[in-house]
Scaffold this active site. Structure first.
Site, mmCIF file in Angstrom:
data_model
loop_
_atom_site.group_PDB
_atom_site.id
_atom_site.type_symbol
_atom_site.label_atom_id
_atom_site.label_comp_id
_atom_site.label_asym_id
_atom_site.label_seq_id
_atom_site.Cartn_x
_atom_site.Cartn_y
_atom_site.Cartn_z
ATOM 1 N N THR A 189 -1.814 3.283 4.451
ATOM 2 C CA THR A 189 -0.771 4.312 4.347
ATOM 3 C C THR A 189 0.206 4.244 5.513
ATOM 4 O O THR A 189 -0.207 3.880 6.614
ATOM 5 C CB THR A 189 -1.468 5.698 4.417
ATOM 6 O OG1 THR A 189 -2.251 5.838 3.255
ATOM 7 C CG2 THR A 189 -0.504 6.842 4.539
ATOM 8 N N GLY A 237 -9.365 8.213 2.502
ATOM 9 C CA GLY A 237 -8.920 9.594 2.443
ATOM 10 C C GLY A 237 -10.041 10.589 2.231
ATOM 11 O O GLY A 237 -9.962 11.733 2.704
ATOM 12 N N THR A 290 1.928 6.919 0.443
ATOM 13 C CA THR A 290 0.958 5.865 0.144
ATOM 14 C C THR A 290 0.792 5.645 -1.356
ATOM 15 O O THR A 290 1.072 6.552 -2.152
ATOM 16 C CB THR A 290 -0.429 6.260 0.721
ATOM 17 O OG1 THR A 290 -1.324 5.156 0.622
ATOM 18 C CG2 THR A 290 -1.048 7.436 -0.017
ATOM 19 N N ARG A 297 -7.261 9.709 -9.160
ATOM 20 C CA ARG A 297 -7.755 9.978 -7.800
ATOM 21 C C ARG A 297 -6.573 10.310 -6.859
ATOM 22 O O ARG A 297 -5.555 9.631 -6.850
ATOM 23 C CB ARG A 297 -8.514 8.752 -7.281
ATOM 24 C CG ARG A 297 -9.085 8.919 -5.859
ATOM 25 C CD ARG A 297 -8.159 8.338 -4.804
ATOM 26 N NE ARG A 297 -8.767 8.304 -3.481
ATOM 27 C CZ ARG A 297 -8.103 8.027 -2.361
ATOM 28 N NH1 ARG A 297 -6.815 7.749 -2.408
ATOM 29 N NH2 ARG A 297 -8.714 8.008 -1.205
ATOM 30 N N VAL A 298 -6.752 11.336 -6.074
ATOM 31 C CA VAL A 298 -5.765 11.706 -5.057
ATOM 32 C C VAL A 298 -6.462 11.658 -3.707
ATOM 33 O O VAL A 298 -7.605 12.105 -3.577
ATOM 34 C CB VAL A 298 -5.202 13.127 -5.333
ATOM 35 C CG1 VAL A 298 -4.389 13.636 -4.160
ATOM 36 C CG2 VAL A 298 -4.357 13.123 -6.607
ATOM 37 N N GLY A 299 -5.789 11.098 -2.718
ATOM 38 C CA GLY A 299 -6.399 10.974 -1.396
ATOM 39 C C GLY A 299 -5.947 12.065 -0.445
ATOM 40 O O GLY A 299 -5.473 13.132 -0.852
ATOM 41 N N ASP A 300 -6.083 11.779 0.831
ATOM 42 C CA ASP A 300 -5.735 12.757 1.869
ATOM 43 C C ASP A 300 -4.227 12.854 2.120
ATOM 44 O O ASP A 300 -3.729 13.865 2.613
ATOM 45 C CB ASP A 300 -6.406 12.362 3.195
ATOM 46 C CG ASP A 300 -5.941 10.979 3.668
ATOM 47 O OD1 ASP A 300 -5.924 10.040 2.835
ATOM 48 O OD2 ASP A 300 -5.581 10.831 4.843
ATOM 49 N N THR A 346 -4.735 7.546 8.422
ATOM 50 C CA THR A 346 -4.761 6.446 7.465
ATOM 51 C C THR A 346 -6.209 6.033 7.264
ATOM 52 O O THR A 346 -7.062 6.315 8.099
ATOM 53 C CB THR A 346 -3.901 5.258 7.959
ATOM 54 O OG1 THR A 346 -3.942 4.222 6.961
ATOM 55 C CG2 THR A 346 -4.400 4.698 9.272
ATOM 56 N N GLY A 347 -6.458 5.383 6.151
ATOM 57 C CA GLY A 347 -7.829 4.954 5.884
ATOM 58 C C GLY A 347 -8.425 5.721 4.729
ATOM 59 O O GLY A 347 -7.700 6.290 3.913
ATOM 60 N N SER A 357 0.824 -1.214 0.000
ATOM 61 C CA SER A 357 0.000 0.000 0.000
ATOM 62 C C SER A 357 0.857 1.263 0.000
ATOM 63 O O SER A 357 0.348 2.366 0.166
ATOM 64 C CB SER A 357 -0.901 -0.013 1.226
ATOM 65 O OG SER A 357 -0.137 -0.359 2.361
HETATM 66 N N1 ASP Z 1 -5.472 7.471 3.189
HETATM 67 C C1 ASP Z 1 -5.083 6.797 1.983
HETATM 68 C C2 ASP Z 1 -5.853 7.317 0.820
HETATM 69 O O1 ASP Z 1 -7.033 7.587 0.957
HETATM 70 C C3 ASP Z 1 -5.295 5.346 2.045
HETATM 71 C C4 ASP Z 1 -4.617 4.621 3.153
HETATM 72 O O2 ASP Z 1 -4.595 4.994 4.288
HETATM 73 O O3 ASP Z 1 -4.013 3.616 2.836
HETATM 74 O O4 ASP Z 1 -5.313 7.364 -0.253
#
Ligand code: ASP
Length: 326
Positions: free
Chosen positions: A187, A241, A205, A215-218, A238-239, A85
């Protein structure tokens, strides 16, 4: 009593078990051989945090800075193909591309990030270069790649055979639908307090697996996936985003600590903001926070979030307390 207060009370009394209070043992019992103030310390998300913390702590014990430590730490899972990941070996998007997000922030409030970056094994080091060599905070996509190549980072194929096989399996019955659930992410967010008591953080991550291309996350968003303020503390996430971005979780948690919340209370309130308005049953989100004294807190929506702590000469993996009580 407001709902918010009730949540904090219920969370602390109902959900925080013995696992979260090694901080009491650490400050009262285990003496840190290097400091009496709880630092140097390193804390990071998930079990890949254990080797990452080791690498970061090596830097700190030599008197190195928190910013050098956080970068050295997260480079370990970035280079590890078994860490699926993060970085090399990360699971791809739904079109089979490994796209990476990362950010870094130092004790002066300086920060850098990259998003939607492909072909570079160490996005955290590119993020640091953005911080140090440009007037900008974030570079994205083709521009981030060009910047990385111009700065001597090698172009590499990051999709391992193992990750390709998983993606091919997923394609069979996915109907090409991006998924958000409790398990398709992990992440690494890592926070360090160095021997001077200065804080830095890093987050890196490959994002949600099988996400839409682009797509872009947090994780690369300063204040969402990670934030530090050297007067107060730091936080990383984490999690899913999307849920973190909607509440600017890491910034929120640091601000709550500024107002007097402990790291634990602040993480619980961060999760409270998510479960209040979002369909949290299908989403895992975990927060980790530290303050200037070297105390820490953690909280997640579901069980199974754990984090690695290296402090007081010992390294351990700790189960986070969580919101959902079945
Ligand atoms: N927070 C990350 C995202 O949304 C994912 C993750 O925690 O693995 O891209």
């Amino acid at each position: 009593m407001s709902n918010r207060r009730k949540f904090i009370k219920g969370g602390i009394l109902g959900a925080v078990g013995a696992a979260i209070f090694p901080k009491i043992a650490l400050s009262e019992g285990k003496k840190n051989p290097h400091s009496t103030n709880g630092f140097p310390m390193v804390i990071s998300t998930w079990s890949h945090g254990i080797p990452a913390n080791e690498a970061a702590m090596k830097v700190l014990l030599k008197g190195g800075s928190a910013i050098d430590a956080v970068e050295a730490g997260v480079r370990v899972p970035e280079a590890d193909p078994e860490s699926m990941s993060v970085g090399y070996g990360g699971l791809p998007d739904r079109d089979g591309h490994v796209t990476l997000d990362a950010c870094i922030m130092d004790h002066t409030g300086n920060c850098g990030s990259v998003s939607f970056l492909q072909h570079i094994k160490h996005p955290i080091s590119v993020a640091r270069k953005v911080m140090e060599k440009t007037p900008h905070v974030m570079l994205s996509g083709a521009g981030a790649l060009k910047f990385a190549l111009d700065n001597g980072f090698p172009k590499e194929d990051l999709l391992t055979d193992k990750a390709r096989k998983r993606w091919e399996e997923w394609l069979k019955d996915s109907q090409y639908k991006p998924i958000i659930n409790v398990e398709n992410h992990d992440t690494i967010g890592l926070l360090a307090l160095d021997q001077n008591g200065d804080i830095s953080g890093a987050c890196t991550t490959s994002g949600l697996s099988y996400k839409m291309h682009g797509r872009v996350g947090d994780s690369p968003i300063i204040g969402a996936g990670m934030f530090v303020d050297n007067e107060v503390g730091g936080c990383c996430a984490t999690g899913v985003g999307e849920a973190v971005m909607k509440t600017l979780g890491s910034f929120l948690i640091v601000e709550l600590m500024r107002q007097g919340a402990s790291p634990q209370e602040a993480c619980e309130e961060g999760i409270a903001r998510i479960v209040k308005n979002q369909n949290y049953r299908d989403m895992q989100i975990g927060y980790l926070a530290i303050n200037k004294q070297g105390e820490h807190g953690a909280y997640s929506v579901h069980p199974w979030f754990n984090y690695a702590l290296h402090q007081g000469g010992s390294s351990e993996l700790i189960d986070s307390p969580f919101y959902i009580q079945k």
